[in-house]
Write a protein that holds these residues in place. Sequence first.
Motif, PDB file in Angstrom:
ATOM      1  N   GLY A 139      21.936 -48.810 -35.585  1.00 43.81           N
ATOM      2  CA  GLY A 139      21.743 -47.999 -34.383  1.00 43.81           C
ATOM      3  C   GLY A 139      22.935 -48.101 -33.449  1.00 43.81           C
ATOM      4  O   GLY A 139      23.347 -47.117 -32.838  1.00 43.81           O
ATOM      5  N   GLY A 140      23.506 -49.363 -33.342  1.00 42.84           N
ATOM      6  CA  GLY A 140      24.680 -49.526 -32.497  1.00 42.84           C
ATOM      7  C   GLY A 140      25.850 -48.703 -32.994  1.00 42.84           C
ATOM      8  O   GLY A 140      26.560 -48.060 -32.218  1.00 42.84           O
ATOM      9  N   LEU A 141      26.062 -48.730 -34.330  1.00 46.78           N
ATOM     10  CA  LEU A 141      27.137 -47.918 -34.896  1.00 46.78           C
ATOM     11  C   LEU A 141      26.884 -46.440 -34.674  1.00 46.78           C
ATOM     12  O   LEU A 141      27.801 -45.675 -34.362  1.00 46.78           O
ATOM     13  CB  LEU A 141      27.257 -48.202 -36.407  1.00 46.78           C
ATOM     14  N   LEU A 142      25.608 -46.057 -34.842  1.00 48.69           N
ATOM     15  CA  LEU A 142      25.267 -44.654 -34.644  1.00 48.69           C
ATOM     16  C   LEU A 142      25.501 -44.240 -33.206  1.00 48.69           C
ATOM     17  O   LEU A 142      26.026 -43.156 -32.925  1.00 48.69           O
ATOM     18  CB  LEU A 142      23.810 -44.411 -35.050  1.00 48.69           C
ATOM     19  N   VAL A 143      25.102 -45.155 -32.273  1.00 51.01           N
ATOM     20  CA  VAL A 143      25.300 -44.843 -30.852  1.00 51.01           C
ATOM     21  C   VAL A 143      26.783 -44.701 -30.546  1.00 51.01           C
ATOM     22  O   VAL A 143      27.208 -43.803 -29.812  1.00 51.01           O
ATOM     23  CB  VAL A 143      24.667 -45.937 -29.972  1.00 51.01           C
ATOM     24  N   PHE A 144      27.621 -45.617 -31.154  1.00 51.14           N
ATOM     25  CA  PHE A 144      29.059 -45.543 -30.909  1.00 51.14           C
ATOM     26  C   PHE A 144      29.620 -44.223 -31.431  1.00 51.14           C
ATOM     27  O   PHE A 144      30.373 -43.534 -30.736  1.00 51.14           O
ATOM     28  CB  PHE A 144      29.758 -46.717 -31.595  1.00 51.14           C
ATOM     29  N   CYS A 145      29.228 -43.872 -32.694  1.00 51.45           N
ATOM     30  CA  CYS A 145      29.733 -42.616 -33.269  1.00 51.45           C
ATOM     31  C   CYS A 145      29.235 -41.412 -32.485  1.00 51.45           C
ATOM     32  O   CYS A 145      29.992 -40.489 -32.183  1.00 51.45           O
ATOM     33  CB  CYS A 145      29.308 -42.508 -34.735  1.00 51.45           C
ATOM     34  N   CYS A 146      27.918 -41.465 -32.154  1.00 52.74           N
ATOM     35  CA  CYS A 146      27.360 -40.345 -31.398  1.00 52.74           C
ATOM     36  C   CYS A 146      27.985 -40.267 -30.017  1.00 52.74           C
ATOM     37  O   CYS A 146      28.241 -39.182 -29.496  1.00 52.74           O
ATOM     38  CB  CYS A 146      25.846 -40.493 -31.293  1.00 52.74           C
ATOM     39  N   GLY A 147      28.232 -41.477 -29.427  1.00 57.99           N
ATOM     40  CA  GLY A 147      28.851 -41.491 -28.105  1.00 57.99           C
ATOM     41  C   GLY A 147      30.222 -40.853 -28.128  1.00 57.99           C
ATOM     42  O   GLY A 147      30.583 -40.058 -27.251  1.00 57.99           O
ATOM     43  N   SER A 148      31.020 -41.197 -29.180  1.00 63.31           N
ATOM     44  CA  SER A 148      32.344 -40.592 -29.303  1.00 63.31           C
ATOM     45  C   SER A 148      32.237 -39.090 -29.489  1.00 63.31           C
ATOM     46  O   SER A 148      33.004 -38.316 -28.906  1.00 63.31           O
ATOM     47  CB  SER A 148      33.085 -41.214 -30.494  1.00 63.31           C
ATOM     48  N   SER A 149      31.252 -38.678 -30.312  1.00 64.65           N
ATOM     49  CA  SER A 149      31.071 -37.245 -30.542  1.00 64.65           C
ATOM     50  C   SER A 149      30.648 -36.539 -29.264  1.00 64.65           C
ATOM     51  O   SER A 149      31.095 -35.426 -28.974  1.00 64.65           O
ATOM     52  CB  SER A 149      30.021 -37.019 -31.634  1.00 64.65           C
ATOM     53  N   ILE A 150      29.789 -37.213 -28.486  1.00 66.70           N
ATOM     54  CA  ILE A 150      29.319 -36.607 -27.237  1.00 66.70           C
ATOM     55  C   ILE A 150      30.467 -36.454 -26.252  1.00 66.70           C
ATOM     56  O   ILE A 150      30.628 -35.419 -25.605  1.00 66.70           O
ATOM     57  CB  ILE A 150      28.187 -37.456 -26.637  1.00 66.70           C
ATOM     58  N   VAL A 151      31.301 -37.526 -26.158  1.00 70.09           N
ATOM     59  CA  VAL A 151      32.443 -37.466 -25.236  1.00 70.09           C
ATOM     60  C   VAL A 151      33.377 -36.327 -25.638  1.00 70.09           C
ATOM     61  O   VAL A 151      33.828 -35.543 -24.795  1.00 70.09           O
ATOM     62  CB  VAL A 151      33.198 -38.811 -25.225  1.00 70.09           C
ATOM     63  N   TYR A 152      33.660 -36.236 -26.967  1.00 71.85           N
ATOM     64  CA  TYR A 152      34.531 -35.154 -27.421  1.00 71.85           C
ATOM     65  C   TYR A 152      33.882 -33.802 -27.176  1.00 71.85           C
ATOM     66  O   TYR A 152      34.551 -32.838 -26.774  1.00 71.85           O
ATOM     67  CB  TYR A 152      34.850 -35.311 -28.909  1.00 71.85           C
ATOM     68  N   GLY A 153      32.561 -33.743 -27.417  1.00 79.22           N
ATOM     69  CA  GLY A 153      31.858 -32.490 -27.202  1.00 79.22           C
ATOM     70  C   GLY A 153      31.916 -32.036 -25.758  1.00 79.22           C
ATOM     71  O   GLY A 153      32.108 -30.846 -25.460  1.00 79.22           O
ATOM     72  N   ILE A 154      31.756 -33.005 -24.831  1.00 77.27           N
ATOM     73  CA  ILE A 154      31.828 -32.669 -23.403  1.00 77.27           C
ATOM     74  C   ILE A 154      33.220 -32.184 -23.043  1.00 77.27           C
ATOM     75  O   ILE A 154      33.397 -31.177 -22.347  1.00 77.27           O
ATOM     76  CB  ILE A 154      31.428 -33.885 -22.550  1.00 77.27           C
ATOM     77  N   TRP A 155      34.247 -32.923 -23.545  1.00 70.26           N
ATOM     78  CA  TRP A 155      35.631 -32.537 -23.224  1.00 70.26           C
ATOM     79  C   TRP A 155      35.950 -31.153 -23.786  1.00 70.26           C
ATOM     80  O   TRP A 155      36.542 -30.313 -23.103  1.00 70.26           O
ATOM     81  CB  TRP A 155      36.605 -33.558 -23.802  1.00 70.26           C
TER      82      TRP A 155
END
Length: 383
Positions: A139-155
Amino acid sequence: MAKRTRIIEGMWDCSSCGTKGILARHKKCPHCNNPRELTGQESEFDFGDTDAATGKSLREGVTDEKALELANAGADWFCAYCGASNRGDQEICKNCRAERGTDAKALQEEADPGLPPEQPAPAAPKKRGALFKVGMVLGGLLVFCCGSSIVYGIWSSMTHETTGQVVSTDWKRTVYQERFTPVTLEGWADELHAQSSRMPVNGAGEVAGVQNIRGCVPRQRTTRKVADGTERVCSTKHRKTACGTEEKCHTRNKGNGFKEEVCEDVTKYCDESYEDCRNETHYRDEPVYAPKCTYDSYQWKEVTHREASGGDGEPPRWPDLSVSPEDRLRREEKYTLHIAYDGGKKNTTFEPKTEQEYLGWKKGQQVSLTVSNGGEVKQIVPR
């Protein structure tokens, strides 16, 4: 479990005359009579080797009563006036008879570092807990990957304004001639309901109909999962189990050349392999049949078509195409603007929905664009 305690005596070397292996009970060198504190060795003792597995000293324990009394007298202290070494239970310096004050240097009792820790008992097996921990890591890895994807998605979704120009315009119009034609179709029996057909008048008012339903035969309509036996599946796993006892020892430096060693028998744990088996149900796809029939109906089918196209100021027009009363015309139109922006480095297209909207744009016209950081053109408006 019962604890076993013994005293281990250290040894020191005289740096004045070179005598080695002097027992800690001797405060002075038996050869040169120099006090231990004058040799610079007041806190450095050799207690011998220990067993790596148990932490037990390989040296014999002290049995001499006077040595045991000295070991239990407390940590040595050094006179603040003359520097002489004194027993921990003495309040008067043996050398200068000064009282022990708060400024007198004293050694400290402390546990020895670096000894093997007692092996803890393994936690009771909890399959759900283990899965939870694995889930937390994943879940931590998923959160990290999803977090990176979310940040990129927002940008990438953030927008900026830029300018461009309409470099060309074009249009295309197509007219299709269609005729209501008899056809033979297939359908599921439960979905077919007989209905008479009606021919169109001036290309409208038609009813396709369902007539002459025939040839209904079972066909595979779908599939369903059905159990197809079970299989015993086993895997080798490992766990910690109690397998007897083992001796574990720890020591405390008493700060006077002696160590106190405490040993006890603790539970020993060993790796054990075991087979984890479970029954797995196998499934197969089973076809589901239903009657499928042939029937007669009508559909609009293309007879011919004509196209017209143009652009850059030429007004849109429809191509000429005449039809019989039973036929119909179907029209399609498409309008496109070709736009360059960011100094001509990038290009995009925009498709107006109607002729009126299309005619509102001209070649060479300046436009304002709203573009995302990801390169998606969000809006185009004339300037």
